[in-house]
Design a protein around this motif. Structure first.
Motif, PDB file in Angstrom:
ATOM      1  N   GLU A   1      -5.888  79.284 -12.443  1.00 50.95           N
ATOM      2  CA  GLU A   1      -5.323  80.581 -12.823  1.00 50.95           C
ATOM      3  C   GLU A   1      -4.721  81.301 -11.621  1.00 50.95           C
ATOM      4  O   GLU A   1      -3.696  81.987 -11.748  1.00 50.95           O
ATOM      5  N   ALA A   2      -5.344  81.121 -10.451  1.00 48.09           N
ATOM      6  CA  ALA A   2      -4.869  81.819  -9.257  1.00 48.09           C
ATOM      7  C   ALA A   2      -3.633  81.174  -8.656  1.00 48.09           C
ATOM      8  O   ALA A   2      -2.779  81.865  -8.079  1.00 48.09           O
ATOM      9  N   ILE A   3      -3.536  79.846  -8.743  1.00 42.84           N
ATOM     10  CA  ILE A   3      -2.420  79.109  -8.149  1.00 42.84           C
ATOM     11  C   ILE A   3      -1.821  78.224  -9.233  1.00 42.84           C
ATOM     12  O   ILE A   3      -2.157  77.037  -9.341  1.00 42.84           O
ATOM     13  N   PRO A   4      -0.957  78.756 -10.070  1.00 42.46           N
ATOM     14  CA  PRO A   4      -0.403  77.968 -11.188  1.00 42.46           C
ATOM     15  C   PRO A   4       0.255  76.680 -10.704  1.00 42.46           C
ATOM     16  O   PRO A   4       1.083  76.690  -9.787  1.00 42.46           O
ATOM     17  N   GLY A   5      -0.150  75.569 -11.306  1.00 43.81           N
ATOM     18  CA  GLY A   5       0.415  74.269 -10.974  1.00 43.81           C
ATOM     19  C   GLY A   5      -0.211  73.592  -9.778  1.00 43.81           C
ATOM     20  O   GLY A   5       0.002  72.394  -9.562  1.00 43.81           O
ATOM     21  N   GLY A   6      -0.998  74.326  -8.983  1.00 43.26           N
ATOM     22  CA  GLY A   6      -1.551  73.752  -7.755  1.00 43.26           C
ATOM     23  C   GLY A   6      -2.550  72.646  -8.010  1.00 43.26           C
ATOM     24  O   GLY A   6      -2.522  71.594  -7.355  1.00 43.26           O
ATOM     25  N   VAL A   7      -3.450  72.856  -8.957  1.00 44.90           N
ATOM     26  CA  VAL A   7      -4.460  71.839  -9.257  1.00 44.90           C
ATOM     27  C   VAL A   7      -3.806  70.599  -9.839  1.00 44.90           C
ATOM     28  O   VAL A   7      -4.131  69.464  -9.461  1.00 44.90           O
ATOM     29  N   GLU A   8      -2.862  70.801 -10.754  1.00 43.50           N
ATOM     30  CA  GLU A   8      -2.208  69.651 -11.382  1.00 43.50           C
ATOM     31  C   GLU A   8      -1.417  68.833 -10.356  1.00 43.50           C
ATOM     32  O   GLU A   8      -1.365  67.599 -10.435  1.00 43.50           O
ATOM     33  N   ALA A   9      -0.808  69.515  -9.390  1.00 42.66           N
ATOM     34  CA  ALA A   9      -0.071  68.799  -8.350  1.00 42.66           C
ATOM     35  C   ALA A   9      -1.010  67.940  -7.510  1.00 42.66           C
ATOM     36  O   ALA A   9      -0.683  66.799  -7.143  1.00 42.66           O
ATOM     37  N   ARG A  10      -2.178  68.477  -7.219  1.00 46.21           N
ATOM     38  CA  ARG A  10      -3.142  67.700  -6.429  1.00 46.21           C
ATOM     39  C   ARG A  10      -3.666  66.511  -7.224  1.00 46.21           C
ATOM     40  O   ARG A  10      -3.830  65.424  -6.684  1.00 46.21           O
ATOM     41  N   ILE A  11      -3.936  66.707  -8.500  1.00 48.81           N
ATOM     42  CA  ILE A  11      -4.395  65.586  -9.330  1.00 48.81           C
ATOM     43  C   ILE A  11      -3.314  64.516  -9.411  1.00 48.81           C
ATOM     44  O   ILE A  11      -3.604  63.311  -9.340  1.00 48.81           O
ATOM     45  N   ALA A  12      -2.070  64.927  -9.537  1.00 49.53           N
ATOM     46  CA  ALA A  12      -0.968  63.961  -9.612  1.00 49.53           C
ATOM     47  C   ALA A  12      -0.840  63.151  -8.330  1.00 49.53           C
ATOM     48  O   ALA A  12      -0.366  62.008  -8.350  1.00 49.53           O
ATOM     49  N   ALA A  13      -1.260  63.735  -7.201  1.00 42.73           N
ATOM     50  CA  ALA A  13      -1.200  63.035  -5.918  1.00 42.73           C
ATOM     51  C   ALA A  13      -2.463  62.231  -5.624  1.00 42.73           C
ATOM     52  O   ALA A  13      -2.575  61.617  -4.562  1.00 42.73           O
ATOM     53  N   THR A  14      -3.411  62.210  -6.563  1.00 44.21           N
ATOM     54  CA  THR A  14      -4.665  61.478  -6.397  1.00 44.21           C
ATOM     55  C   THR A  14      -4.505  60.059  -6.936  1.00 44.21           C
ATOM     56  O   THR A  14      -4.054  59.881  -8.072  1.00 44.21           O
ATOM     57  N   PRO A  15      -4.851  59.036  -6.153  1.00 46.93           N
ATOM     58  CA  PRO A  15      -4.669  57.667  -6.636  1.00 46.93           C
ATOM     59  C   PRO A  15      -5.303  57.387  -7.995  1.00 46.93           C
ATOM     60  O   PRO A  15      -4.723  56.656  -8.800  1.00 46.93           O
ATOM     61  N   LEU A  16      -6.467  57.950  -8.275  1.00 44.35           N
ATOM     62  CA  LEU A  16      -7.102  57.709  -9.577  1.00 44.35           C
ATOM     63  C   LEU A  16      -6.518  58.578 -10.689  1.00 44.35           C
ATOM     64  O   LEU A  16      -6.891  58.406 -11.851  1.00 44.35           O
ATOM     65  N   ARG A  17      -5.620  59.499 -10.339  1.00 47.35           N
ATOM     66  CA  ARG A  17      -4.884  60.310 -11.310  1.00 47.35           C
ATOM     67  C   ARG A  17      -5.785  61.111 -12.248  1.00 47.35           C
ATOM     68  O   ARG A  17      -5.478  61.273 -13.429  1.00 47.35           O
ATOM     69  N   LYS A  18      -6.892  61.617 -11.723  1.00 44.27           N
ATOM     70  CA  LYS A  18      -7.764  62.446 -12.545  1.00 44.27           C
ATOM     71  C   LYS A  18      -8.586  63.350 -11.652  1.00 44.27           C
ATOM     72  O   LYS A  18      -8.777  63.075 -10.458  1.00 44.27           O
ATOM     73  N   ALA A  19      -9.058  64.444 -12.219  1.00 48.94           N
ATOM     74  CA  ALA A  19     -10.064  65.253 -11.546  1.00 48.94           C
ATOM     75  C   ALA A  19     -11.413  64.547 -11.665  1.00 48.94           C
ATOM     76  O   ALA A  19     -11.656  63.770 -12.595  1.00 48.94           O
ATOM     77  N   GLY A  20     -12.288  64.820 -10.713  1.00 53.49           N
ATOM     78  CA  GLY A  20     -13.629  64.250 -10.779  1.00 53.49           C
ATOM     79  C   GLY A  20     -14.526  65.042 -11.712  1.00 53.49           C
ATOM     80  O   GLY A  20     -14.168  66.121 -12.191  1.00 53.49           O
ATOM     81  N   THR A  21     -15.701  64.497 -11.968  1.00 52.69           N
ATOM     82  CA  THR A  21     -16.700  65.177 -12.790  1.00 52.69           C
ATOM     83  C   THR A  21     -17.869  65.619 -11.923  1.00 52.69           C
ATOM     84  O   THR A  21     -18.111  65.081 -10.840  1.00 52.69           O
ATOM     85  N   THR A  22     -18.592  66.596 -12.421  1.00 53.12           N
ATOM     86  CA  THR A  22     -19.758  67.080 -11.699  1.00 53.12           C
ATOM     87  C   THR A  22     -20.821  65.986 -11.570  1.00 53.12           C
ATOM     88  O   THR A  22     -21.531  65.922 -10.562  1.00 53.12           O
ATOM     89  N   THR A  23     -20.917  65.115 -12.559  1.00 47.43           N
ATOM     90  CA  THR A  23     -21.881  64.012 -12.477  1.00 47.43           C
ATOM     91  C   THR A  23     -21.517  63.049 -11.355  1.00 47.43           C
ATOM     92  O   THR A  23     -22.401  62.541 -10.640  1.00 47.43           O
ATOM     93  N   GLU A  24     -20.225  62.803 -11.157  1.00 46.25           N
ATOM     94  CA  GLU A  24     -19.805  61.916 -10.071  1.00 46.25           C
ATOM     95  C   GLU A  24     -20.162  62.507  -8.709  1.00 46.25           C
ATOM     96  O   GLU A  24     -20.566  61.777  -7.788  1.00 46.25           O
TER      97      GLU A  24
END
Length: 252
Positions: free
Chosen positions: A200-223
């Protein structure tokens, strides 16, 4: 049958009422630990503690502010009073914050430093006090991928996470002779309420970082909990002073 990873360990989790801390508690319980849960929110702690107690895990809980020394001492003393010792600690409490460095208010800067930096220092200090008399132990601090690099828009938060890495490495040197290992984990984007605030604070920022992540996903709290549990366990017995990324390969 192979023993569970944390069988018989007494583990303190600071920041255990929600998000990474709450799910780390579930992971550590699954792996055989007895737990002391600490956070500011009594309601959140009760919910997690009641769930784990009902499933058979020995649990104590205590409320307090991680930036207040007397409160952090109570966290550790609760472990000693209930279980007689402290084997491990997961220092997870923290605040986030967005904004260019020159736009951050002095009040906001002081608060995030108090929780994210002073709070980790207070935790280490009290945990070392308990572990030094008990033959050693393992401490895992939560930093961030933001603590290993620079980027725009979250400068105060990133400064605190750089500081956590410095505290971790210094504490590893200071306390290694007493048999106390100190490590940090550096999560990338992890699906938590805190991540949603960043969206909410940085629109598009999180999605850009996920897109630049080799696994192409956010992690989970369990991981994140799984990674922390391994560092707390005896299977990481010769690992100290390490910053372990839990980021899907983003920092590679």
């Amino acid at each position: 049958m192979t023993a569970r990873l944390l069988e018989g360990k007494i583990i303190l989790i600071v920041g255990a009422s929600t998000g990474i801390g709450a799910d780390a508690a579930r992971v550590f319980a699954r792996d055989g630990a007895s737990l002391v849960l600490a956070a500011r929110s009594e309601a959140g702690l009760r919910t997690v503690a009641d769930e784990l107690t009902a499933a058979g895990t020995p649990v104590a809980w205590v409320t307090g502010d991680v930036s207040v020394g007397a409160d952090v001492r109570r966290f550790v003393d609760t472990a000693l009073e209930r279980f007689g010792r402290l084997d491990g600690a997961f220092n997870n409490a923290g605040l986030t914050g967005a904004g260019m460095l020159h736009d951050v208010s002095e009040e906001d800067f002081d608060r995030i430093m108090a929780v994210n930096v002073k709070g980790v220092w207070l935790c280490i200090r009290e945990e070392v006090r308990a572990m030094s008399g008990g033959g050693g132990g393992s401490i895992v601090n939560v930093s961030s991928i933001g603590g290993t690099r620079g980027s725009s828009g979250m400068g105060a938060y990133q400064a605190t996470k750089h500081a956590v890495i410095g505290l971790t490495r210094t504490a590893a040197h200071d306390n290694g002779p007493a048999g106390i290992r100190v490590n940090a984990i550096a999560p990338g984007p992890i699906e938590t309420p805190m991540l949603q605030k960043t969206r909410e604070a940085i629109p598009g920022g999180v999605e850009a970082r996920i897109a630049a992540t080799p696994l192409r996903k956010a992690g989970t709290t369990t991981e994140v909990g799984d990674a922390a549990g391994w560092l707390l366990s005896d299977r990481a017995s010769h690992i100290s002073g390490v910053v372990l990324p839990v980021d899907g390969g983003f920092s590679s």
